[in-house]
Design an enzyme around this catalytic site. Structure first.
Site, PDB file in Angstrom:
ATOM      1  N   LYS A  99       0.871  -1.170   0.000  1.00  0.00           N
ATOM      2  CA  LYS A  99       0.000   0.000   0.000  1.00  0.00           C
ATOM      3  C   LYS A  99       0.907   1.219   0.000  1.00  0.00           C
ATOM      4  O   LYS A  99       1.633   1.474   0.961  1.00  0.00           O
ATOM      5  CB  LYS A  99      -0.910   0.011   1.227  1.00  0.00           C
ATOM      6  CG  LYS A  99      -1.847   1.219   1.235  1.00  0.00           C
ATOM      7  CD  LYS A  99      -2.490   1.429   2.583  1.00  0.00           C
ATOM      8  CE  LYS A  99      -3.207   2.770   2.596  1.00  0.00           C
ATOM      9  NZ  LYS A  99      -3.656   3.155   3.951  1.00  0.00           N
ATOM     10  N   GLY A 188     -10.547   8.218   6.344  1.00  0.00           N
ATOM     11  CA  GLY A 188     -11.617   9.139   6.705  1.00  0.00           C
ATOM     12  C   GLY A 188     -12.911   8.492   7.123  1.00  0.00           C
ATOM     13  O   GLY A 188     -13.827   9.173   7.590  1.00  0.00           O
TER      14      GLY A 188
END
Length: 262
Positions: A99, A188
């Site tokens: 990632k 988020g």
């Protein structure tokens, strides 16, 4: 659900990817991952390499869960730092999955999209399978795909903010523009309803950490997110009704009895 998501030729049933940082204890981390049903977890090289015996214990815990490990380059602010971290992670975790994070803004932790594309190009040339943490910008998405990324991971909101999907229009546009690319909302997400919303938009999965790790009961919250992703995916397949500006009665008016006042 029986449908699966495909990442770099590998299929997964769960559409929830879970981070492994900030949990109250290793036991709670383990129980939360099990409750979530997540088949992919992100891990930080910094935790593994600086933890000594604790780091090795953490790695043993993760291996015992029989999940796919997705190392990340969290905290990297330059191309060189991200590439070097990815190379080290491949050796430590024995995987070519990464990632990729290249942070460009200290306050919002917004990705440096220019550095991100450059780092992705370099890592893909080395055989890495890159999961780029990016913005919801279509041009950046195109650039990442052009250098060889097969997955895009746009943010919903700044990392750890819990604000949910700040720009639903942009995320919907991204889904429509890349209909055949696996898309994961990353960062988020604070509530299970945020995860359900992302899946309702047609996103393939969500990745989150803080919302579970910092919950009052991380294990229950992990289960809640598992149910939310399943509900969102079912809703997407079912075909949700369109929103309307005017009320529309659910009971037909024709054929109802009425009285006439004389």
């Amino acid at each position: 659900m029986t449908d699966q998501v495909l990442f770099y030729g590998e299929t997964f049933t769960s559409r929830l990817l879970l981070g492994t940082a900030q949990y109250p204890s290793p036991a709670i981390l383990s129980d939360a991952i099990k409750a979530s049903g997540a088949e992919i977890v992100t891990v930080s090289l910094r935790r593994e390499s600086t933890g000594g015996k604790n780091g090795r214990a953490f790695w043993d815990l993760i291996k015992a869960l029989n999940v796919r490990v997705l190392p990340n380059t969290a905290g990297c602010h330059s191309v060189k730092e991200a590439v070097t971290t990815a190379e080290m992670a491949r050796d430590v975790f024995d995987t070519d999955w990464i990632k990729l994070e290249v942070i460009g803004h200290a306050d919002t932790l917004q990705p440096d999209v220019f550095g991100l594309v450059e780092a992705a190009r370099e890592l893909i040339s080395q055989g890495f399978k890159v999961f780029p943490y990016t913005t919801d910008d279509l041009v950046v998405g195109e650039k990442l795909l052009s250098v060889g990324c097969e997955v895009l991971m746009p943010w919903g909101a700044p990392i750890g903010s819990g604000k949910g999907l700040n720009n639903v229009f942009a995320l919907k546009t991204m889904r429509a523009h890349f209909p055949n690319v696996p898309l994961v909302v990353d960062a988020g997400i604070g509530l299970p309803s945020h995860a359900a919303q992302a899946l309702e938009l047609g996103y393939d999965a969500v990745l989150l950490n803080t919302a579970v790790a910092k919950a009052g009961d991380p294990v229950k919250m992990a289960k809640a997110f598992a149910l939310a992703t399943e509900a969102g995916r079912l809703s997407y397949h079912a075909g949700a009704m369109e929103a309307r500006d005017m009320a529309v009665p659910s009971t037909p008016v024709l054929g109802l009895a009425f009285s006439e006042t004389l």
